[in-house]
Design a protein around this motif. Structure first.
Motif, mmCIF file in Angstrom:
data_model
loop_
_atom_site.group_PDB
_atom_site.id
_atom_site.type_symbol
_atom_site.label_atom_id
_atom_site.label_comp_id
_atom_site.label_asym_id
_atom_site.label_seq_id
_atom_site.Cartn_x
_atom_site.Cartn_y
_atom_site.Cartn_z
ATOM 1 N N ALA A 175 0.831 -1.208 0.000
ATOM 2 C CA ALA A 175 0.000 0.000 0.000
ATOM 3 C C ALA A 175 0.866 1.258 0.000
ATOM 4 N N GLU A 196 1.098 4.062 -2.999
ATOM 5 C CA GLU A 196 0.924 5.500 -2.759
ATOM 6 C C GLU A 196 2.143 6.281 -3.247
ATOM 7 N N PRO A 222 -5.247 4.615 -6.644
ATOM 8 C CA PRO A 222 -4.856 5.140 -5.327
ATOM 9 C C PRO A 222 -5.582 4.453 -4.179
ATOM 10 N N SER A 223 -6.746 3.892 -4.452
ATOM 11 C CA SER A 223 -7.541 3.265 -3.387
ATOM 12 C C SER A 223 -7.384 1.750 -3.336
ATOM 13 N N ALA A 275 -6.574 -1.906 -2.395
ATOM 14 C CA ALA A 275 -6.378 -2.583 -1.105
ATOM 15 C C ALA A 275 -5.524 -3.826 -1.317
#
Length: 376
Positions: A221, A225, A284-285, A287
């Motif tokens: 993650a 980012e 960007p989101s 998981a």
């Protein structure tokens, strides 16, 4: 013959020659004219009273461009001269254009040689990212294989020590091929550096000079980012990252769009593990999840890129994961770099070729002995 001497010392572009002459006839003159070292083209017209096809063929074979049958009218000669001028001018333009093309080719060749030299150096630099093909630890070992499909590629495998008992291993595959993918792979290598723990995104500073492993899903993650924030590129990457506790045999792994890791057990059996997941650098989101499993003495974890399993034979059939599992079981007596060399050799035999359209990379983590068992 004085006419031939003049052609040697002057830039004569059009010659009108009689067929019958003393000392040298027209075809002989034409043949000698064609042997001169000339830069431009010379247009040769034969004047003759011979109109038979055999004589015409003999004149053409000597190098003549045109014929005029005597007697002729001036208008006809004038037309033939204009045609000759056009041919000479067209040839001159063609020569000039060829010079320009050759100059451009020389420039391109120089640039190509420079690029080739840079790519060879880039290949050496990329190979240096995997500094050692085999690394031994107290009760485990890591072996790595990296074969770019071109001079450079987007695959990367690596390892780093968290502490005396915990080892991190990873396999990365950047989308695309070539220089851009290789540059991104090099950037990612910096984020997972084994030489600089403070720069390794997979480690957390404990504040006392020591480092602990970040959960692999959190690392994925954070890497996702970072790539979306810092790199302006359409490239993304897939990754399998595993943290291995060699004392307990516990492995914590994340699979970000990468092929399923394989376990080869000490008895030679194999199994695929993993939960899939999104690639890194797309959303960007996105998981990411971690999963756990255990390995013991003699077991091995294999991380690899899809260039290995998606390699095709001449019939268009892919090796696929089941083919890789079969190879791992078939060569269960091999370990380390010997195993990886055999896998690559077997892939070449399967595909019936020495090179591949995609990068091929793999990493094998082997548990030599179980740390907990040693303590007991």
């Amino acid at each position: 013959m004085r006419g031939l001497e003049l052609c040697k010392t002057h830039d004569v572009t059009i010659v009108i020659s009689d067929w019958m002459m003393p000392g040298m006839n027209g075809p002989e003159f034409c043949h000698a004219f064609r042997q001169l070292d000339r830069e431009g083209y010379g247009y040769f017209i034969l004047l003759t009273s011979k109109g038979e096809s055999r004589e015409v063929a003999a004149g053409l074979n000597s190098g003549a461009d045109d014929f005029l049958i005597k007697p002729f009218v001036f208008g006809e000669l004038k037309a033939r001269l204009r045609a000759g001028e056009r041919i000479v001018e067209m040839h001159s333009q063609l020569v000039q254009k060829n010079k320009i093309v050759n100059q451009a080719l020389d420039t391109i060749r120089t640039l190509y040689d420079s690029v080739q030299s840079d790519l060879v150096e880039a290949r050496r630099l990329q190979a240096s990212l995997v500094r050692e093909k085999h690394v031994d630890y107290a009760n485990s070992a890591v072996s790595m294989m990296l074969h770019p499909s071109g001079h450079v590629g987007g695959d990367l495998v690596g390892q780093f020590a968290v502490d005396d008992d915990v080892i991190g291993v990873y396999s990365l595959d950047v989308s695309g091929h070539g220089v851009a993918s290789a540059l991104m792979a090099a950037r990612l290598a910096g984020y997972l550096s084994g030489l600089s723990p403070s720069q390794n995104i997979a480690l957390v500073d404990q504040g006392d000079g020591s480092y602990a492993a970040r959960d692999p899903s959190d690392t994925a993650a954070l890497l996702n980012e970072t790539l979306l924030r810092e790199l302006e590129t359409d490239h993304y990457c897939t990754m399998a990252l595993a943290i291995v506790d060699t004392k307990t045999g516990k492995v914590t792994c994340t699979q970000a769009g990468h092929p399923h890791p394989l376990i080869r057990r000490a008895d030679g059996s194999t199994e695929a593990i993993g939960v899939g997941g999104m690639p890194i650098g797309l959303l960007p989101s996105a998981a990411f999840e971690s999963f756990e499993f255990e390995i013991g003495a003699g077991d091995a974890v294999v991380l690899f890129s899809d260039g290995l399993t998606e390699a095709e034979n001449p019939s268009g059939e892919q090796l696929e994961e089941v083919g890789l599992e079969n190879l791992l079981s078939k060569h269960s007596e091999l370990t380390g770099t010997d195993l990886l060399d055999k896998l690559y050799e077997s892939l070449q035999e399967f595909c019936q070729r020495d090179d591949f359209t995609d990068d091929v990379s793999a990493l094998v983590f082997e548990m030599k002995s179980h740390g907990a068992a040693l303590q007991a």
